[in-house]
Design a protein around this motif. Structure first.
Motif, short mmCIF file in Angstrom:
data_model
loop_
_atom_site.label_atom_id
_atom_site.label_comp_id
_atom_site.label_asym_id
_atom_site.label_seq_id
_atom_site.Cartn_x
_atom_site.Cartn_y
_atom_site.Cartn_z
N GLU A 1 6.90 4.21 -16.70
CA GLU A 1 6.48 4.20 -18.29
C GLU A 1 4.99 4.41 -18.45
O GLU A 1 4.53 4.65 -19.54
N ALA A 2 4.17 4.53 -17.33
CA ALA A 2 2.91 4.77 -17.47
C ALA A 2 2.34 5.24 -16.17
O ALA A 2 2.83 4.81 -14.88
N LEU A 3 1.16 6.10 -15.97
CA LEU A 3 0.84 6.88 -14.60
C LEU A 3 -0.75 6.93 -14.94
O LEU A 3 -1.08 7.15 -15.92
N TYR A 4 -1.46 6.50 -13.81
CA TYR A 4 -2.71 6.92 -13.56
C TYR A 4 -2.82 7.30 -12.08
O TYR A 4 -2.52 6.68 -11.26
N ALA A 5 -4.01 8.25 -12.35
CA ALA A 5 -4.18 9.13 -11.00
C ALA A 5 -5.76 8.87 -10.69
O ALA A 5 -6.41 9.19 -11.54
N GLY A 6 -6.07 8.50 -9.42
CA GLY A 6 -7.49 8.42 -9.03
C GLY A 6 -7.29 8.04 -7.46
O GLY A 6 -6.52 7.73 -6.87
N GLY A 7 -8.82 8.23 -6.88
CA GLY A 7 -9.00 8.02 -5.56
C GLY A 7 -7.96 8.81 -4.78
O GLY A 7 -7.57 9.99 -5.04
N ASN A 8 -7.37 8.28 -3.73
CA ASN A 8 -6.39 8.72 -2.99
C ASN A 8 -5.02 8.26 -3.30
O ASN A 8 -4.14 7.91 -2.36
N TYR A 9 -4.68 7.81 -4.55
CA TYR A 9 -3.59 7.12 -4.81
C TYR A 9 -3.01 7.18 -6.22
O TYR A 9 -3.92 7.86 -7.13
N LEU A 10 -1.96 6.69 -6.62
CA LEU A 10 -1.48 6.84 -7.94
C LEU A 10 -1.18 5.20 -8.29
O LEU A 10 -0.56 4.50 -7.58
N PHE A 11 -1.19 5.02 -9.26
CA PHE A 11 -1.02 3.61 -9.90
C PHE A 11 0.19 3.84 -11.26
O PHE A 11 -0.11 4.59 -12.20
N LEU A 12 1.52 3.46 -11.31
CA LEU A 12 2.44 3.63 -11.79
C LEU A 12 2.81 2.29 -12.38
O LEU A 12 2.78 1.09 -11.76
N VAL A 13 3.40 2.23 -13.69
CA VAL A 13 3.99 1.16 -14.41
C VAL A 13 5.24 1.52 -14.62
O VAL A 13 5.61 2.36 -15.16
N VAL A 14 6.53 0.78 -13.79
CA VAL A 14 7.64 1.12 -13.71
C VAL A 14 8.64 0.20 -14.47
O VAL A 14 8.25 -1.21 -14.54
N ALA A 15 9.80 0.52 -15.08
CA ALA A 15 10.46 -0.29 -15.77
C ALA A 15 11.19 -1.43 -14.92
O ALA A 15 11.31 -2.58 -15.48
N ASP A 16 11.73 -1.19 -13.84
CA ASP A 16 12.31 -2.16 -13.11
C ASP A 16 11.77 -2.52 -11.76
O ASP A 16 12.30 -1.79 -10.69
N PRO A 17 10.61 -3.08 -11.36
CA PRO A 17 10.05 -3.19 -10.09
C PRO A 17 10.73 -3.71 -8.92
O PRO A 17 10.89 -3.22 -7.88
N ALA A 18 11.97 -4.78 -9.28
CA ALA A 18 12.64 -5.37 -8.27
C ALA A 18 13.58 -4.28 -7.83
O ALA A 18 13.88 -4.09 -6.66
N ASP A 19 14.12 -3.28 -8.69
CA ASP A 19 15.09 -2.31 -8.39
C ASP A 19 14.43 -1.41 -7.30
O ASP A 19 14.69 -1.02 -6.42
N LEU A 20 12.98 -1.00 -7.72
CA LEU A 20 12.59 0.27 -7.28
C LEU A 20 12.17 -0.58 -5.76
O LEU A 20 12.32 0.34 -4.75
N ALA A 21 11.73 -1.68 -5.64
CA ALA A 21 11.68 -2.37 -4.32
C ALA A 21 12.60 -2.22 -3.55
O ALA A 21 12.25 -2.12 -2.15
N ARG A 22 13.82 -2.63 -3.90
CA ARG A 22 15.11 -2.41 -3.23
C ARG A 22 15.24 -0.98 -2.58
O ARG A 22 15.47 -0.79 -1.38
N ARG A 23 15.07 0.13 -3.45
CA ARG A 23 15.12 1.14 -3.04
C ARG A 23 14.38 1.67 -1.91
O ARG A 23 14.57 2.52 -1.15
N LEU A 24 13.09 1.43 -2.31
CA LEU A 24 11.98 1.49 -1.24
C LEU A 24 12.23 1.14 -0.04
O LEU A 24 12.01 1.70 1.22
#
Length: 545
Positions: free
Chosen positions: A287-310
């Motif tokens: 839903e949102a994306l920020y890039a800086g440093g040596n990393y990305l910061f994302l805002v995702v719709a379903d963090p619990a589902d993403l955590a399971r997949r990762l």
């Protein structure tokens, strides 16, 4: 009374600073520190002896790196330790407060609370923009905070902070130490504020070797500030905070011949970061994306589902729900790591894994760093051996071979060129061998090249079996500053270290042309041998090379 003396904890005034006497002269009989005198049974070197509290060589090297005087820099166990030292030196328990700009690095609040200080905070805007007016309003609401922490670029949101905003905070908050944490400064075009710490009395800058220089495990960072502030950090610092192996690792990593490789790696990480950011823009769950440093910061719709997949894919990232309900910080990794992470989001990269390798070679005569990329679409060549004509020849090899090469050598050229030429060839060959891996899919064989009156014929077989043959004569002792007697030796060293058969035959009238034609033809032969064909198999009836 200086600002540092006025802000520091008054109960520490009689506390002496750590002893900075430095290392004793070689040969000194050391019976002063209750050390075990016997040779250590673990590790190398003199780890049975305490290291310098502030190693002079490392302190000066880091001061040069960040463009400041050594008196304004205090080496710490990572920048986390510098945060702790600032909290201990300036925060009176139960009385003082700090101000943080959330969401941000949690260690600021952690160390302040350990010290018994209050933590005040102000939020960034909804799009994680730094609002200097809001920060100033929060700082002026009540007693001035002793410490104001500003992370730039901000961790975890990757958003930058304008240096003018930091300068304004320093100017309008004269009774506050403004701490600019530049842990990710190498990955941004924003100029560092470190050189201004002498002119701005209440500015402190934090830097670290963990990120850009790959020394997270060594735990080396620093605080940069006025000598008065550094003097108070010396009062609360442990007597021997830095392990000897970490000091050695930092000095090795920051050696001049390593710096071009560091710069190239930072450039590559930034390019990979921006490429990953572009790929994420078409992912529906982001839903949102920020890039800086040596990393990305994302805002995702379903963090619990993403955590399971990762977790199922064995990929670990950092979820930051306090920054945003679906906040997740993803570090830029190796190409293989990035592909595994992208696959969790349903992104399949079309570009195959690049064949890359890095090699360092340190001897009593030379210190060499090489990084090679056989498949980069935009080959960069940065070469410095201290031998100008040899640099030119290596540049010809990489240019005609079609690969990226960063190579730097510090050698005993004051004696002669022999050691540097030989060891560079060995290191370059080792890097080529390492980058080739199992050699699956390569062309393997490779070229005749005319150059004015000269003709060079170079045959290469990337067979895994080293052999070298050189046919050619030179009338001059040197071409430029390269001894011609070393030319056959270069190809023999390359053959040995890259495990290849290299046959060179060159004839002509001009020695300059003959040497250059041989190196150019070698590059062209390499281009053919390194190329990947339609088949991904091993190019041998034996099934291996």
């Amino acid at each position: 009374m200086t600002l540092a003396d006025r802000l520091a904890r008054p109960d520490l005034a009689d506390l002496p600073p750590v002893d900075l006497a430095g290392a004793p002269a070689p040969g000194t009989i050391r019976l002063d520190a209750n050390e075990n005198p016997f040779e250590p049974l673990a590790g190398k070197g003199d780890i049975n002896r305490y290291p310098e509290p502030q190693p002079a060589a490392l302190r000066q090297r880091m001061a040069d790196l960040y463009g400041v005087d050594a008196a304004r820099l205090w080496v710490s166990r990572g920048s986390d330790d510098a945060i702790d030292l600032l909290s201990r030196a300036f925060l009176v328990p139960g009385q003082d407060r700090i101000l943080v700009v959330e969401p941000t690095f949690s260690a600021y609040a952690q160390f302040a609370r350990i010290q018994g200080a209050q933590v005040s905070s102000v939020r960034m805007d909804d799009d994680f923009t730094f609002d200097a007016d809001a920060v100033l309003a929060a700082a002026k609401d009540g007693a001035a905070p002793k410490l104001l922490f500003v992370c730039t670029p901000n961790n975890p949101t990757a958003t930058p902070v304008d240096p003018d905003d930091v300068r304004r905070l320093c100017r309008e908050l004269p009774d506050t130490l403004v701490v600019a944490d530049e842990a990710y400064g190498e990955f941004t075009d924003t100029p560092s504020l470190a050189p201004e710490t002498g002119a701005i009395e209440n500015l402190v800058v934090l830097r670290t070797l963990s990120k850009a220089y790959g020394l997270a495990g060594a735990r080396i960072g620093c605080a940069i500030a006025s000598p008065d502030i550094i003097g108070w950090l010396a009062r609360v610092s442990p007597p021997y905070p830095l392990p000897g192996p970490s000091i050695d690792a930092a000095l090795t990593a920051l050696a001049p011949e390593r710096m071009p490789v560091h710069m190239d790696r930072v450039r590559r990480l930034v390019a990979d970061r921006d490429r990953l950011a572009q790929q994420f823009r078409d992912v529906g769950e982001v839903e949102a994306l920020y890039a800086g440093g040596n990393y990305l910061f994302l805002v995702v719709a379903d963090p619990a589902d993403l955590a399971r997949r990762l977790a199922a894919a064995g990929v670990k990232v950092r979820f930051r729900p306090k920054a945003a309900p679906g906040g997740v910080r993803i570090t830029v990794g190796t190409p293989a790591e990035n592909r595994a992470m992208l696959a969790v989001f349903g992104i399949a990269e079309e570009r195959p894994a690049g064949r890359r390798a890095a090699v360092t070679r340190d001897t009593a005569e030379t210190r060499i760093a090489v990084e090679i990329d056989l498949d980069t679409p935009e080959p960069r060549r940065v070469i410095d051996t201290g031998i100008g004509f040899f640099d030119h020849m290596l540049d010809q090899v990489a240019a005609h071979g079609g690969f990226g090469l960063t190579l730097s050598c510090t050698g005993d050229t004051h004696i002669d060129a022999h050691h540097s030429v030989e060891d560079v060839a060995l290191a370059l060959g080792s890097a080529l061998d390492k980058a080739l891996g199992d050699r699956a899919g390569i062309g393997r064989f490779g070229f005749a090249l005319p150059m004015d009156e000269t003709q060079a014929d170079v045959r290469v077989d990337l067979s895994g079996r080293p052999y070298s043959r050189f046919e050619g004569e030179f009338s001059a002792d040197k071409v430029g500053d390269l001894p011609t007697e070393m030319v056959p030796h270069v190809f023999r060293s390359l053959a040995d270290s890259m495990r290849a058969a290299i046959h060179v035959r060159v004839d002509g009238e001009n020695d300059h042309h003959k040497v250059e034609a041989a190196f150019k033809a070698f590059g062209r032969a390499l281009r053919q041998g390194l190329s990947t064909g339609a088949s991904g198999g091993i190019p041998s009836t034996k099934g291996s090379l």
